[in-house]
Enzyme design. Sequence first.
Site, short mmCIF file in Angstrom:
data_model
loop_
_atom_site.label_atom_id
_atom_site.label_comp_id
_atom_site.label_asym_id
_atom_site.label_seq_id
_atom_site.Cartn_x
_atom_site.Cartn_y
_atom_site.Cartn_z
N TYR A 121 0.01 0.25 18.74
CA TYR A 121 -1.38 -0.07 18.40
C TYR A 121 -1.61 -1.67 18.40
O TYR A 121 -0.63 -2.52 17.84
CB TYR A 121 -1.47 0.39 16.74
CG TYR A 121 -2.73 0.23 16.34
CD1 TYR A 121 -3.98 0.25 16.79
CD2 TYR A 121 -2.64 -0.47 15.01
CE1 TYR A 121 -5.36 0.36 15.90
CE2 TYR A 121 -3.90 -0.64 14.19
CZ TYR A 121 -5.06 -0.07 14.85
OH TYR A 121 -6.32 -0.38 13.98
N LYS A 154 -8.23 8.24 9.47
CA LYS A 154 -8.27 9.22 10.68
C LYS A 154 -8.49 10.64 10.67
O LYS A 154 -9.34 11.16 9.81
CB LYS A 154 -7.57 8.72 12.11
CG LYS A 154 -7.73 7.53 12.35
CD LYS A 154 -6.84 6.82 13.80
CE LYS A 154 -7.38 5.56 14.24
NZ LYS A 154 -7.41 4.57 13.20
N ARG A 199 -4.47 -1.28 -10.65
CA ARG A 199 -3.84 -1.53 -9.40
C ARG A 199 -2.68 -0.97 -9.30
O ARG A 199 -2.33 -0.68 -7.78
CB ARG A 199 -3.73 -3.00 -9.46
CG ARG A 199 -2.83 -3.59 -8.13
CD ARG A 199 -3.28 -4.83 -8.03
NE ARG A 199 -2.48 -5.78 -8.97
CZ ARG A 199 -0.94 -6.11 -8.80
NH1 ARG A 199 -0.53 -5.63 -8.02
NH2 ARG A 199 -0.53 -6.80 -9.88
N ASP A 202 4.44 4.88 13.53
CA ASP A 202 3.05 5.25 13.42
C ASP A 202 2.89 6.61 13.82
O ASP A 202 3.00 6.80 15.05
CB ASP A 202 2.48 4.25 14.08
CG ASP A 202 0.67 4.56 13.82
OD1 ASP A 202 0.50 5.53 13.55
OD2 ASP A 202 0.13 3.43 13.82
#
Length: 394
Positions: A108, A205, A55, A180
């Site tokens: 966003y 993206k 993890r 962002d």
Amino acid sequence: MPKPDTLLAHAGRAPEAYSGMVNTPVFRTSTVIHPTIESYEAPRDLAKKPVSYGRHGTPTTFAFEEAVAQLEGAHQAVATPNGLSAIVVALLAVLKPGQHLLVTDSAYSPARGFCDRRLVPLGIEVEYYDPLIGAGIADLLRDNTGAVFCESPGSLTFEMQDIPAIAAAAHARGIPVLADNTWVTPYLASPFELGIDISIHAGTKYIGGHSDLMIGVVSTNERYWKPVRQTVYDYAYSVSPDDCYQALRGLRTLGVRLRQHERNALQVARWLQAQPEVSRVLYPALESDPGHALWKRDYRGASGLFSVVLKPVDDAALTRFVNGLQLFGIGSSWGGFESLVTVVHAASYRTATRWQPEGPAVRLHIGLEDPADLIADLRQALDLLHAGKAASHG
């Protein structure tokens, strides 16, 4: 320091460590065996990325993170499961109850949802500000302001923010600036030179580039690295090594893909500007865009995402236009090889500023198709604005 294209090809690679393999292999594991109980129980500094448990990351994870950090000029970077989780991690790493957060009004929408539905109940006051505020943000800063969150350009309405001016005002008060940077990608800007402390990307993206991957990444300067890394650990975020491998593979071709996206987008955007049905195109790379000077000053290029404000038409006509497009898929996300279209509904959530375009707006992602074909498709769909019958989406 090597140029961005050279970094894309070489960052995060160590063939000598893996029998000469060009790409860092995929390390799939949960358990990591330790040679002694002393090494197993020894204190570990997560900020140094020890290979201690699946993890916490594997060499595949760390290779991707290293490549992004080098490309952005960051101290370190950490992968998260998706773009929204990257925003969540960044905000939680720097905020605490009783503080005040400034968020651009063009942010966003899911990021706004997190702020309103999760941060506010934690005792954090969220205030939205005009994305065009620039140095004027100094008037909104308070003694308890914990962070300023930016997004430039806004992902629906494409206002360019004066990041250096915002950062200068915030840093004068010891306040971190988060941004962002998904639209501009790690390739087209140097966010830490602009004054950003924590840079956030939806690697889903352009980094992935093929519409088949969910991943986020947060890169930081030295001051905020440990809080961000600890937050990722505390919230149990973990990214599959297979996804990190895919993201790293996508990163290798990011430069050539973005150059084509920009070339195609400019051709389509300029054509749209000349169409009688179009009022304006919201794309900072266009000389006519209000944010063009800031874009040219701060960025090395543009991606393929922009919005188009049409002249007034009714909802039925807009539906005919969107449904009539044959090469533009209707769907969320962007940054893949394919072109996409969605309808812009920014007026429904803006609070600090008003979004009142003169007509309906659509957001287009211009993919890697031949721009002449995209233009022909847009032309036939624009013709449907004047038609009285519906068209089916191909």
